[in-house]
Design an enzyme around this catalytic site. Sequence first.
Site, PDB file in Angstrom:
ATOM      1  N   GLU A 107       0.814  -1.206   0.000  1.00  0.00           N
ATOM      2  CA  GLU A 107       0.000   0.000   0.000  1.00  0.00           C
ATOM      3  C   GLU A 107       0.851   1.260   0.000  1.00  0.00           C
ATOM      4  O   GLU A 107       2.036   1.233   0.316  1.00  0.00           O
ATOM      5  CB  GLU A 107      -0.913   0.020   1.212  1.00  0.00           C
ATOM      6  CG  GLU A 107      -0.197   0.104   2.530  1.00  0.00           C
ATOM      7  CD  GLU A 107      -1.179  -0.079   3.677  1.00  0.00           C
ATOM      8  OE1 GLU A 107      -1.774   0.919   4.091  1.00  0.00           O
ATOM      9  OE2 GLU A 107      -1.349  -1.215   4.136  1.00  0.00           O
ATOM     10  N   CYS A 133      -0.033   2.680   9.333  1.00  0.00           N
ATOM     11  CA  CYS A 133       0.785   1.864   8.438  1.00  0.00           C
ATOM     12  C   CYS A 133       0.280   0.435   8.384  1.00  0.00           C
ATOM     13  O   CYS A 133       0.091  -0.203   9.404  1.00  0.00           O
ATOM     14  CB  CYS A 133       2.210   1.812   8.956  1.00  0.00           C
ATOM     15  SG  CYS A 133       2.864   3.422   9.236  1.00  0.00           S
TER      16      CYS A 133
HETATM   17  N1  SAH Z   1      10.150   0.702   9.499  1.00  0.00           N
HETATM   18  C1  SAH Z   1      10.277   2.128   9.466  1.00  0.00           C
HETATM   19  C2  SAH Z   1       9.153   2.804   8.695  1.00  0.00           C
HETATM   20  C3  SAH Z   1       7.822   2.443   9.230  1.00  0.00           C
HETATM   21  S1  SAH Z   1       6.437   3.358   9.415  1.00  0.00           S
HETATM   22  C4  SAH Z   1      10.338   2.666  10.872  1.00  0.00           C
HETATM   23  O1  SAH Z   1      10.171   1.903  11.804  1.00  0.00           O
HETATM   24  O2  SAH Z   1      10.620   3.852  11.049  1.00  0.00           O
HETATM   25  C5  SAH Z   1       6.657   5.013   9.689  1.00  0.00           C
HETATM   26  C6  SAH Z   1       6.379   5.482  11.107  1.00  0.00           C
HETATM   27  O3  SAH Z   1       5.060   5.189  11.577  1.00  0.00           O
HETATM   28  C7  SAH Z   1       7.317   4.882  12.120  1.00  0.00           C
HETATM   29  O4  SAH Z   1       7.776   5.902  12.946  1.00  0.00           O
HETATM   30  C8  SAH Z   1       6.422   3.926  12.865  1.00  0.00           C
HETATM   31  O5  SAH Z   1       6.956   3.625  14.134  1.00  0.00           O
HETATM   32  C9  SAH Z   1       5.136   4.690  12.895  1.00  0.00           C
HETATM   33  N2  SAH Z   1       3.926   3.901  13.172  1.00  0.00           N
HETATM   34  C10 SAH Z   1       3.667   2.625  12.867  1.00  0.00           C
HETATM   35  N3  SAH Z   1       2.463   2.272  13.295  1.00  0.00           N
HETATM   36  C11 SAH Z   1       1.936   3.362  13.883  1.00  0.00           C
HETATM   37  C12 SAH Z   1       0.703   3.634  14.537  1.00  0.00           C
HETATM   38  N4  SAH Z   1      -0.217   2.705  14.652  1.00  0.00           N
HETATM   39  N5  SAH Z   1       0.502   4.883  15.017  1.00  0.00           N
HETATM   40  C13 SAH Z   1       1.443   5.841  14.885  1.00  0.00           C
HETATM   41  N6  SAH Z   1       2.620   5.647  14.293  1.00  0.00           N
HETATM   42  C14 SAH Z   1       2.868   4.412  13.812  1.00  0.00           C
END
Ligand code: SAH
Length: 359
Positions: free
Chosen positions: A88, A334
């Site tokens: 996505e 995400c």
């Molecule tokens: N693997 C990478 C990119 C992932 S997603 C990383 O860990 O940085 C991008 C951001 O969204 C990351 O900071 C992740 O921790 C955050 N994220 C993931 N799920 C989330 C959620 N449910 N609520 C808020 N932020 C979230």
Amino acid sequence: MKKILQDLSYEEIEALILSLGERKFRAGQVYLGLMQGKKISELPVSSLLRERLIEQFEDEPVKIYKTYTAEDGTKKYLFLLADGNLIEGVLMKYKYGNTQCVSTQVGCRMGCKFCASTLGGLIRNLTAGEILSQILAVNRAAGGTLKDRAVTNVVLMGSGEPFDNYENVVTFLRNLTSEHGINISARNVSLSTCGLVPQMKAFSGEGIPLNLTVSLHAVTDAERKRTMPVANRYRICEILDACAEYFKKTGRRYIFEYSLIAGENADEAHAEALVKLLKGKPCHVNLIRLNEVKERKLNSVSEKEAYRFLGVLEKNGISATLRRSMGSDIGGACGQLRANHLKESADHAQHCKGDTDEH
Ligand code: SAH
């Protein structure tokens, strides 16, 4: 699956076209067409050359399978890959341009407790061309061209951990920023990592000055381990060292993502500890209220609590912003879109199975 033509750089396409006995200028036509988001079968070259390319390469490695538009104009895309996997992406509209969020893996194996992308583990890495093709497809679908791009900024924040797919991500970044291609400047690209320290250090030496973003989400190693398994491998102080090295090599300040989770990391004491940790560092903090994922038990804080947290940082001279959550009416966090879609398909399959069992 066949090979992915969009994995190749301009120079590699030139070598390929020459090896097929074609004249050199054809390479320019092929590359330009690909960067415009065209399928191989749509390239403005002879049908013979198209056929020969399709023998070896996927005609359309990343296909827009579904588009959802939110009330705020945010668009979400489900992409279908050549092997049937789904990923996505999101296109967010801002005053300064449009930011596309891309995936780097199908699923993820980092196991963060708040994230929907890790629910089914890692399925596979995306190739460089599959990452790039998400952008080429959306730029075309949103009416962009190479001169007047509909996608101006890119964030590697979709599903996957970019540094767990290091080689392909670096190749993708080189092709994305190449002057022959869609040519998006590294300054307009943000790469978010959960903090894989060796790869962060290696990346400092690649000469790609983008916005390095680290998912911190905690102020102590002990607390970080509760929501992020990667904290068992690398300590926060090691992450800060790697960030300092990136700044030294590139001159780019770095960014921390901090998702506010009720009862975990969002009290005033946490804000004060964060100030202590980051004071004087050339960094910025992006706060976001946790996007609640229904398969996960963690809760978000109220808007008021989020602003209080932001206030502590600002009062103490830490550069910070509270990010708006965009497109939440269409499945914000995400991996949610893919997870929901897979679940719908599974429910559907279950339902159909139920039907046949009855008869
Ligand atoms: N693997 C990478 C990119 C992932 S997603 C990383 O860990 O940085 C991008 C951001 O969204 C990351 O900071 C992740 O921790 C955050 N994220 C993931 N799920 C989330 C959620 N449910 N609520 C808020 N932020 C979230």
